[in-house]
Each structure stands twice: as structure tokens, then as C-alpha cells.
Write a protein that holds these residues in place. Sequence first.
Motif, PDB file in Angstrom:
ATOM      1  N   ALA A   1     -26.801   4.904 -15.819  1.00  0.00           N
ATOM      2  CA  ALA A   1     -27.281   6.092 -15.112  1.00  0.00           C
ATOM      3  C   ALA A   1     -26.234   6.527 -14.092  1.00  0.00           C
ATOM      4  O   ALA A   1     -25.564   5.694 -13.485  1.00  0.00           O
ATOM      5  N   VAL A   2     -26.124   7.837 -13.928  1.00  0.00           N
ATOM      6  CA  VAL A   2     -25.203   8.397 -12.934  1.00  0.00           C
ATOM      7  C   VAL A   2     -25.929   9.539 -12.241  1.00  0.00           C
ATOM      8  O   VAL A   2     -26.351  10.495 -12.884  1.00  0.00           O
ATOM      9  N   SER A   3     -26.093   9.425 -10.923  1.00  0.00           N
ATOM     10  CA  SER A   3     -26.772  10.484 -10.176  1.00  0.00           C
ATOM     11  C   SER A   3     -25.761  11.528  -9.704  1.00  0.00           C
ATOM     12  O   SER A   3     -24.574  11.246  -9.562  1.00  0.00           O
ATOM     13  N   ARG A   4     -26.263  12.731  -9.444  1.00  0.00           N
ATOM     14  CA  ARG A   4     -25.398  13.806  -8.933  1.00  0.00           C
ATOM     15  C   ARG A   4     -24.828  13.445  -7.572  1.00  0.00           C
ATOM     16  O   ARG A   4     -23.677  13.741  -7.286  1.00  0.00           O
ATOM     17  N   SER A   5     -25.627  12.808  -6.735  1.00  0.00           N
ATOM     18  CA  SER A   5     -25.121  12.430  -5.410  1.00  0.00           C
ATOM     19  C   SER A   5     -24.003  11.396  -5.545  1.00  0.00           C
ATOM     20  O   SER A   5     -23.060  11.391  -4.768  1.00  0.00           O
ATOM     21  N   PHE A   6     -24.100  10.535  -6.546  1.00  0.00           N
ATOM     22  CA  PHE A   6     -23.038   9.553  -6.802  1.00  0.00           C
ATOM     23  C   PHE A   6     -21.740  10.282  -7.153  1.00  0.00           C
ATOM     24  O   PHE A   6     -20.678   9.980  -6.627  1.00  0.00           O
ATOM     25  N   VAL A   7     -21.849  11.284  -8.025  1.00  0.00           N
ATOM     26  CA  VAL A   7     -20.661  12.048  -8.427  1.00  0.00           C
ATOM     27  C   VAL A   7     -20.088  12.802  -7.233  1.00  0.00           C
ATOM     28  O   VAL A   7     -18.883  12.770  -6.991  1.00  0.00           O
ATOM     29  N   ARG A   8     -20.952  13.478  -6.462  1.00  0.00           N
ATOM     30  CA  ARG A   8     -20.465  14.223  -5.293  1.00  0.00           C
ATOM     31  C   ARG A   8     -19.810  13.290  -4.298  1.00  0.00           C
ATOM     32  O   ARG A   8     -18.760  13.603  -3.745  1.00  0.00           O
ATOM     33  N   GLY A   9     -20.405  12.139  -4.067  1.00  0.00           N
ATOM     34  CA  GLY A   9     -19.855  11.196  -3.113  1.00  0.00           C
ATOM     35  C   GLY A   9     -18.610  10.489  -3.608  1.00  0.00           C
ATOM     36  O   GLY A   9     -17.751  10.093  -2.830  1.00  0.00           O
ATOM     37  N   LEU A  10     -18.511  10.353  -4.919  1.00  0.00           N
ATOM     38  CA  LEU A  10     -17.401   9.619  -5.516  1.00  0.00           C
ATOM     39  C   LEU A  10     -16.065  10.281  -5.220  1.00  0.00           C
ATOM     40  O   LEU A  10     -15.124   9.632  -4.784  1.00  0.00           O
ATOM     41  N   VAL A  11     -15.961  11.554  -5.426  1.00  0.00           N
ATOM     42  CA  VAL A  11     -14.684  12.244  -5.210  1.00  0.00           C
ATOM     43  C   VAL A  11     -14.838  13.487  -4.345  1.00  0.00           C
ATOM     44  O   VAL A  11     -13.918  14.274  -4.233  1.00  0.00           O
ATOM     45  N   ARG A  12     -16.007  13.645  -3.779  1.00  0.00           N
ATOM     46  CA  ARG A  12     -16.269  14.774  -2.904  1.00  0.00           C
ATOM     47  C   ARG A  12     -16.042  16.124  -3.600  1.00  0.00           C
ATOM     48  O   ARG A  12     -15.445  17.030  -3.031  1.00  0.00           O
ATOM     49  N   ILE A  13     -16.495  16.204  -4.838  1.00  0.00           N
ATOM     50  CA  ILE A  13     -16.420  17.495  -5.530  1.00  0.00           C
ATOM     51  C   ILE A  13     -17.535  18.376  -4.984  1.00  0.00           C
ATOM     52  O   ILE A  13     -18.707  18.035  -5.060  1.00  0.00           O
ATOM     53  N   ASP A  14     -17.134  19.487  -4.403  1.00  0.00           N
ATOM     54  CA  ASP A  14     -18.071  20.471  -3.882  1.00  0.00           C
ATOM     55  C   ASP A  14     -17.692  21.803  -4.534  1.00  0.00           C
ATOM     56  O   ASP A  14     -16.756  22.480  -4.089  1.00  0.00           O
TER      57      ASP A  14
ATOM     58  N   ALA B   1     -12.894  11.996 -13.387  1.00  0.00           N
ATOM     59  CA  ALA B   1     -12.992  11.217 -14.627  1.00  0.00           C
ATOM     60  C   ALA B   1     -12.446   9.808 -14.443  1.00  0.00           C
ATOM     61  O   ALA B   1     -13.057   8.834 -14.910  1.00  0.00           O
ATOM     62  N   GLU B   2     -11.335   9.690 -13.751  1.00  0.00           N
ATOM     63  CA  GLU B   2     -10.737   8.370 -13.522  1.00  0.00           C
ATOM     64  C   GLU B   2     -11.638   7.484 -12.665  1.00  0.00           C
ATOM     65  O   GLU B   2     -11.869   6.315 -13.001  1.00  0.00           O
ATOM     66  N   LEU B   3     -12.141   8.034 -11.569  1.00  0.00           N
ATOM     67  CA  LEU B   3     -12.999   7.236 -10.682  1.00  0.00           C
ATOM     68  C   LEU B   3     -14.320   6.878 -11.351  1.00  0.00           C
ATOM     69  O   LEU B   3     -14.809   5.755 -11.205  1.00  0.00           O
ATOM     70  N   LEU B   4     -14.888   7.814 -12.071  1.00  0.00           N
ATOM     71  CA  LEU B   4     -16.151   7.542 -12.764  1.00  0.00           C
ATOM     72  C   LEU B   4     -15.951   6.455 -13.812  1.00  0.00           C
ATOM     73  O   LEU B   4     -16.771   5.542 -13.935  1.00  0.00           O
TER      74      LEU B   4
ATOM     75  N   ARG C   1     -20.224  17.312 -18.537  1.00  0.00           N
ATOM     76  CA  ARG C   1     -19.619  16.782 -19.762  1.00  0.00           C
ATOM     77  C   ARG C   1     -18.767  15.548 -19.488  1.00  0.00           C
ATOM     78  O   ARG C   1     -18.754  14.616 -20.287  1.00  0.00           O
ATOM     79  N   ILE C   2     -18.064  15.526 -18.350  1.00  0.00           N
ATOM     80  CA  ILE C   2     -17.271  14.346 -17.981  1.00  0.00           C
ATOM     81  C   ILE C   2     -18.191  13.159 -17.769  1.00  0.00           C
ATOM     82  O   ILE C   2     -17.937  12.057 -18.266  1.00  0.00           O
ATOM     83  N   VAL C   3     -19.290  13.381 -17.054  1.00  0.00           N
ATOM     84  CA  VAL C   3     -20.256  12.306 -16.803  1.00  0.00           C
ATOM     85  C   VAL C   3     -20.846  11.826 -18.128  1.00  0.00           C
ATOM     86  O   VAL C   3     -20.915  10.621 -18.398  1.00  0.00           O
ATOM     87  N   GLU C   4     -21.253  12.765 -18.969  1.00  0.00           N
ATOM     88  CA  GLU C   4     -21.853  12.418 -20.265  1.00  0.00           C
ATOM     89  C   GLU C   4     -20.872  11.617 -21.133  1.00  0.00           C
ATOM     90  O   GLU C   4     -21.239  10.597 -21.728  1.00  0.00           O
ATOM     91  N   LYS C   5     -19.650  12.073 -21.197  1.00  0.00           N
ATOM     92  CA  LYS C   5     -18.639  11.388 -22.012  1.00  0.00           C
ATOM     93  C   LYS C   5     -18.395   9.970 -21.503  1.00  0.00           C
ATOM     94  O   LYS C   5     -18.309   9.016 -22.295  1.00  0.00           O
TER      95      LYS C   5
END
Length: 126
Positions: free
Chosen positions: A80-93, A110-113, A63-67
Motif C-alpha cells: 500500500a502507498v498513501s498519497r501523504s506518503f508520496v507527498r512527504g517522500l519527495v515533497r511533490i506539490d 520513482a527512485e525514492l518510491l 502511474r509511477i506509484v502503480e508501476k
Amino acid sequence: MYNQLVNAFIDAQTAAWRSYYALARIEDHTLGAVDPSRRIIRVPTTAATMAELRHVYRALVERIVEKTRRRYATPAAMPAVSRSFVRGLVRIDIERSLREGTVPDFDHLAELLDTQLRRVVAGDGR
């Protein structure tokens, strides 16, 4: 704001578990203790609670990515935003967070995205 939502959800899960547990004790006292699988009132298992929390974490990331994508959409397309981009962006695991009992920093995501997509839309894709 997102972290506050998640922490409130975890508090609600904890309160619900305590309430179900207390009711199960009352059931045992009133009707006699039985095998947990035969109880009228079922106390959520740790696995069920973790599955629910996993769902919330994953859905919140989506939802954060979509918003954020909608915020930077143009009439021609949405970024476009890939899952690997999100994982790498803030290391959310999410799985590691669940194992360790920590809460991912969704506000930071959300801030970094937002910053990254603003740069992409502006033509500075760094």
C-alpha cells in the motif's frame, strides 16, 4: 525518463499553442478580427493549458506509484502507498509547481518510491 516525458509534453503544449495562435492570426487576417469567443480557431487559454498539465502531473504520479507497487507485489498482496506518503517522500506539490512554473522531479519520486518499497518488502520498513 519521467522528467523527459513531462518536458516533451510541455514542449508539445507550447508548440500547439503557438500553432493555434498563428492560425488564429491567419483567421483574423482572412475573415476579419472577431471576439475570441466567436473564432473558428480557438487558442487554448492559460487555464485550459494548466488544467491539462495538472491532469498529466497527477496521472503520472499515480502511474509511477502503480508501476512500483506492481513491481513489489507478492502473490498475497501489493504494498500500500498513501498519497501523504508520496507527498512527504519527495515533497511533490503539484499545485505549487504549477503556480511557480516548475516541473516536479518525477524521476526522483520513482527512485525514492522504489527504494522505500524495496525496504518494506524486505521487512526493513524504515
